[in-house]
Design a protein around this motif. Structure first.
Motif, PDB file in Angstrom:
ATOM      1  N   LEU A  53       0.832  -1.205   0.000  1.00  0.00           N
ATOM      2  CA  LEU A  53       0.000   0.000   0.000  1.00  0.00           C
ATOM      3  C   LEU A  53       0.867   1.256   0.000  1.00  0.00           C
ATOM      4  CD1 LEU A  53      -2.917   1.118   0.208  1.00  0.00           C
ATOM      5  CD2 LEU A  53      -2.598   1.169   2.675  1.00  0.00           C
ATOM      6  N   LEU A  56       3.302   1.124  -3.650  1.00  0.00           N
ATOM      7  CA  LEU A  56       2.822   0.928  -5.022  1.00  0.00           C
ATOM      8  C   LEU A  56       2.785   2.214  -5.852  1.00  0.00           C
ATOM      9  CD1 LEU A  56       1.925  -0.953  -7.187  1.00  0.00           C
ATOM     10  CD2 LEU A  56      -0.409  -0.863  -6.311  1.00  0.00           C
ATOM     11  N   LEU A  57       2.208   3.282  -5.312  1.00  0.00           N
ATOM     12  CA  LEU A  57       2.132   4.509  -6.115  1.00  0.00           C
ATOM     13  C   LEU A  57       3.515   5.063  -6.466  1.00  0.00           C
ATOM     14  CD1 LEU A  57      -0.827   6.844  -5.092  1.00  0.00           C
ATOM     15  CD2 LEU A  57      -0.566   5.392  -7.097  1.00  0.00           C
ATOM     16  N   ILE A  60       4.832   2.867  -9.261  1.00  0.00           N
ATOM     17  CA  ILE A  60       4.154   3.160 -10.534  1.00  0.00           C
ATOM     18  C   ILE A  60       4.670   4.472 -11.117  1.00  0.00           C
ATOM     19  CG2 ILE A  60       1.932   3.866 -11.527  1.00  0.00           C
ATOM     20  CD1 ILE A  60       0.585   1.803  -9.710  1.00  0.00           C
ATOM     21  N   LEU A  90      -4.878  -7.845  -3.446  1.00  0.00           N
ATOM     22  CA  LEU A  90      -5.972  -6.870  -3.416  1.00  0.00           C
ATOM     23  C   LEU A  90      -5.471  -5.439  -3.599  1.00  0.00           C
ATOM     24  CD1 LEU A  90      -8.241  -8.291  -0.578  1.00  0.00           C
ATOM     25  CD2 LEU A  90      -8.934  -7.870  -2.942  1.00  0.00           C
ATOM     26  N   ALA A  94      -6.882  -3.304  -6.634  1.00  0.00           N
ATOM     27  CA  ALA A  94      -7.639  -2.066  -6.355  1.00  0.00           C
ATOM     28  C   ALA A  94      -7.049  -0.896  -7.146  1.00  0.00           C
ATOM     29  CB  ALA A  94      -7.620  -1.767  -4.856  1.00  0.00           C
ATOM     30  N   ALA A  95      -5.737  -0.794  -7.151  1.00  0.00           N
ATOM     31  CA  ALA A  95      -5.096   0.303  -7.891  1.00  0.00           C
ATOM     32  C   ALA A  95      -5.325   0.153  -9.393  1.00  0.00           C
ATOM     33  CB  ALA A  95      -3.596   0.324  -7.587  1.00  0.00           C
ATOM     34  N   LYS A  97      -7.720  -1.350 -11.018  1.00  0.00           N
ATOM     35  CA  LYS A  97      -9.103  -1.096 -11.433  1.00  0.00           C
ATOM     36  C   LYS A  97      -9.404   0.406 -11.434  1.00  0.00           C
ATOM     37  CE  LYS A  97     -11.626  -4.014  -8.964  1.00  0.00           C
ATOM     38  NZ  LYS A  97     -12.594  -5.086  -8.590  1.00  0.00           N
ATOM     39  N   MET A  98      -8.901   1.107 -10.438  1.00  0.00           N
ATOM     40  CA  MET A  98      -9.155   2.552 -10.404  1.00  0.00           C
ATOM     41  C   MET A  98      -8.450   3.248 -11.561  1.00  0.00           C
ATOM     42  SD  MET A  98     -11.046   4.599  -8.776  1.00  0.00           S
ATOM     43  CE  MET A  98     -11.402   4.049  -7.134  1.00  0.00           C
ATOM     44  N   LEU A  99      -7.237   2.799 -11.887  1.00  0.00           N
ATOM     45  CA  LEU A  99      -6.542   3.348 -13.057  1.00  0.00           C
ATOM     46  C   LEU A  99      -7.353   3.119 -14.330  1.00  0.00           C
ATOM     47  CD1 LEU A  99      -2.929   2.187 -12.148  1.00  0.00           C
ATOM     48  CD2 LEU A  99      -3.505   4.546 -12.778  1.00  0.00           C
ATOM     49  N   VAL A 101     -10.575   2.598 -14.652  1.00  0.00           N
ATOM     50  CA  VAL A 101     -11.819   3.374 -14.638  1.00  0.00           C
ATOM     51  C   VAL A 101     -11.546   4.832 -15.010  1.00  0.00           C
ATOM     52  CG1 VAL A 101     -13.533   4.387 -13.074  1.00  0.00           C
ATOM     53  CG2 VAL A 101     -13.113   1.927 -13.041  1.00  0.00           C
ATOM     54  N   LEU A 102     -10.532   5.400 -14.369  1.00  0.00           N
ATOM     55  CA  LEU A 102     -10.296   6.833 -14.547  1.00  0.00           C
ATOM     56  C   LEU A 102      -9.676   7.156 -15.900  1.00  0.00           C
ATOM     57  CD1 LEU A 102      -9.042   7.529 -10.933  1.00  0.00           C
ATOM     58  CD2 LEU A 102     -11.202   8.313 -11.930  1.00  0.00           C
TER      59      LEU A 102
END
Lengths: 337, 266
Positions: A53, A56-57, A60, A90, A94-95, A97-99, A101-102
């Motif tokens: 958590l 990760l960002l 990336i 997870l 989660a990351a 899927k949000m990427l 979507v956005l």
């Protein structure tokens, strides 16, 4: 040309990579958690999930920066969603899927085991299929029949511990630290691999399965006797080196034997090996000798593609070409068999 | 080891600055805030703007939050007249609560902020519960089951819908917490019903205030500053306690460490 972002959080490495639809790796960033797990001589799932958590960002962000790629240039997001530690998976899912979507781009669900085989394709720079696949890591020991990149079926796997897990546990028994694979390999370098005759499970039959729990127990008994009352690990010296070398020889023997059996049973003439244990020099040499004798082509990627990474998620390009996009309710799956 | 951990303060050291000014600004902003609450069994996602909740939905409690959260956000995007890059930002509940649920919510919120470049506000879940309970009493204890015979607890002083934390976020045994409770405080939070069964003499807030709501999250979030990029990258939930593996390695305490109550009247 299409650009992809790959995400890997299945165990204890937080990784991201940018690659193209031509399998060109533009960047591959890995943040290891070994230091966090070392005091426990094994991966602690809750610690792993917490670290993913936090890491990760930044990982990336660094992958995108190194690749000189802006988010809006991405064509799809690829994420390892199975198999692995569910709490860790997870975070990546989660990351991802949000990427997706956005950025309004497809999500690609990648099997971590398939990716380890595909790492051989990346390293080879050309087709490796059809082949027998062998994935050996801290969480997996599995043989596959690989007709193509997206046509992989399981021939057999471990009934208990993974090979890499056995390395970690034996390293702990011998007081060699974590991660166990490199530690045991270093210790084994000066030892006699024939000093102890440790068991090779299923060596006498044709089943394409593995078992390492008995081997681990045999090392325990060799260290501490049949009562197995733990005390101080063996001190540095010939005894410890011989234990490490004999254990490593047993693991290598059985991996090579089962790979050979799989090759003969399938009639395939190529062997692709992935996973962190594939970095072990003794295993690589033994596999090469066996493949030379069997007149089989061997593919083993360099170390950076053996251990967990996100570049190998380039397997997702195959899914993307076939339009196999994942739904937004994609879940993390700890097991896949 | 039972310890009082000032976790909220240490995780987000710049919090609680300029609260009033930010609150007023946010309550008049017509751009929507994305709200993410995944600390408990029932996850919630919604939009709030100009002082009210304008859209919201609960996630299926039979499925992991991770399965449905992104799809719920996509649904909100379709409902909004503005693209996410023009939203006010995202407010996320950071616990205490389910470790896994919180990680899904926090990771999703961090990714939202990273992709859109919009602000993120990390809202302690107990501050959200206190915000939705503030009108009930002057002093409010928010409690949640921490398992292993312990609970998370924090005392807030209400007043005008702007509750202030009177204690750090505490991790205590149930009995240790009970010794802290005085007459004037009402009890709320996810474990309030358990408290009611265990100590019927204690005043319990209305049930609708027990679980964190999107309205509470929004109210509390409006009083918080947004995180910097560095804080966004480093953000993690209020775990309060270490992992079980780490906890087992800690030395056993010789005596519980109970911080003194800051007020003798509640």
């Amino acid at each position: 040309m299409a650009l992809f972002l790959g995400i890997e959080t299945s165990c204890d490495e937080t990784a991201a990579a940018v690659f193209t639809d031509q399998y060109e790796i533009r960047s591959s960033i890995v943040a290891s958690q070994s230091r966090l797990h070392a005091p426990f001589t094994g991966v602690v799932p809750e610690i792993a999930a917490r670290a993913h958590l936090q890491q990760l960002l930044p990982v990336i962000d660094k992958a995108l920066t190194e690749a000189q790629c802006r988010l809006e240039e991405l064509s799809a997001i690829a994420v390892h969603h199975t198999p692995g530690l569910v709490g860790s998976l997870l975070v990546g899912v989660a990351a991802a899927k949000m990427l997706a979507v956005l950025l309004r781009i497809p999500l690609l669900a990648v099997n971590h085991i398939h990716s380890h085989i595909f790492a051989c394709r990346l390293a080879a720079g050309g087709d490796i299929f059809p082949c027998v696949g062998l994935v050996v890591s801290g969480g997996h020991t599995v043989l596959l029949r690989c007709e193509g990149a997206t046509q992989m079926t399981v021939l057999g796997g471990t009934r208990d511990d993974a090979a890499g897990e056995a390395f970690d546990k034996v390293a702990a028994l011998l007081g060699l630290g974590f991660p166990g694979g490199p530690a045991v390999e270093r210790e084994a370098a000066t030892g006699d691999p024939t000093a102890y005759n440790f068991p090779r499970a299923f060596a006498d039959d044709g089943r394409l399965e593995f078992s390492f729990s008995g081997l681990k127990t045999a090392v325990l008994y060799a260290c501490y006797g049949q009562n197995a009352r733990r005390s101080e690990p063996p001190p540095p010296g010939p005894v410890r080196a011989n234990l490490a070398a004999s254990f490593q020889a047993a693991v290598v023997d059985i991996l090579v034997l089962k790979a050979k059996q799989a090759l003969r049973r399938t009639g395939l003439r190529r062997l692709a090996v992935g996973g962190g244990v594939a970095a072990n020099k003794a295993l690589r040499q033994a596999l090469q000798r066996m493949c030379d004798r069997e007149r089989v082509e061997l593919f083993i990627p360099p170390l950076s593609l053996c251990t967990d990474n996100a570049a190998m998620a380039a397997w997702a390009v195959e899914l993307w070409k076939q339009g196999q996009f994942a739904p937004l309710d994609l879940d993390a799956e700890p097991t896949w068999l | 080891m039972s310890v009082g951990l000032p976790a909220a303060a240490s995780a987000l050291p710049e919090k609680f600055k300029n609260e009033q000014a930010m609150g007023e600004q946010d309550r008049t902003d017509t751009r929507p805030w994305l709200l993410i609450e995944t600390s408990g069994q029932i996850g919630q996602v919604g939009l709030a703007a100009a002082g009210r909740i304008v859209a919201g939905q609960s996630l299926d409690p039979q499925r992991r939050h991770a399965r449905d959260l992104a799809a719920a956000v996509e649904s909100l995007i379709r409902q909004s007249s503005l693209p996410p890059s023009q939203w006010a930002g995202v407010m996320v509940s950071i616990g205490p609560g389910s470790f896994t649920g919180l990680r899904v919510g926090v990771m999703s919120a961090k990714t939202f902020a990273y992709v859109t470049g919009r602000p993120l506000r990390a809202v302690p879940t107990f501050a959200a519960v206190a915000a939705q309970t503030a009108s009930v009493a002057d002093y409010v204890w928010v409690v949640a089951d921490a398992l292993r015979g312990q609970l998370y607890a924090q005392l807030f002083r209400g007043g005008g819908g702007d509750p202030q934390a009177e204690t750090p976020l505490l991790l205590l045994s149930w009995e240790q917490w009970r010794m802290q409770v005085r007459d004037q405080a009402v009890i709320t939070g996810p474990a309030a019903a358990v408290v009611a069964q265990r100590w019927p003499e204690l005043p319990i807030a209305p049930p609708q205030t027990h679980l964190p709501t999107l309205a509470g999250l929004y109210a509390a979030g409006c009083r918080l500053p947004s995180l910097s990029r560095e804080q966004l990258f480093a953000l993690e939930p209020l775990y309060v306690r270490p992992s079980y593996a780490e906890e087992r390695r800690l030395p056993s305490p010789s005596a519980p460490d109970i911080p003194p109550s800051s007020s003798g009247s509640c």
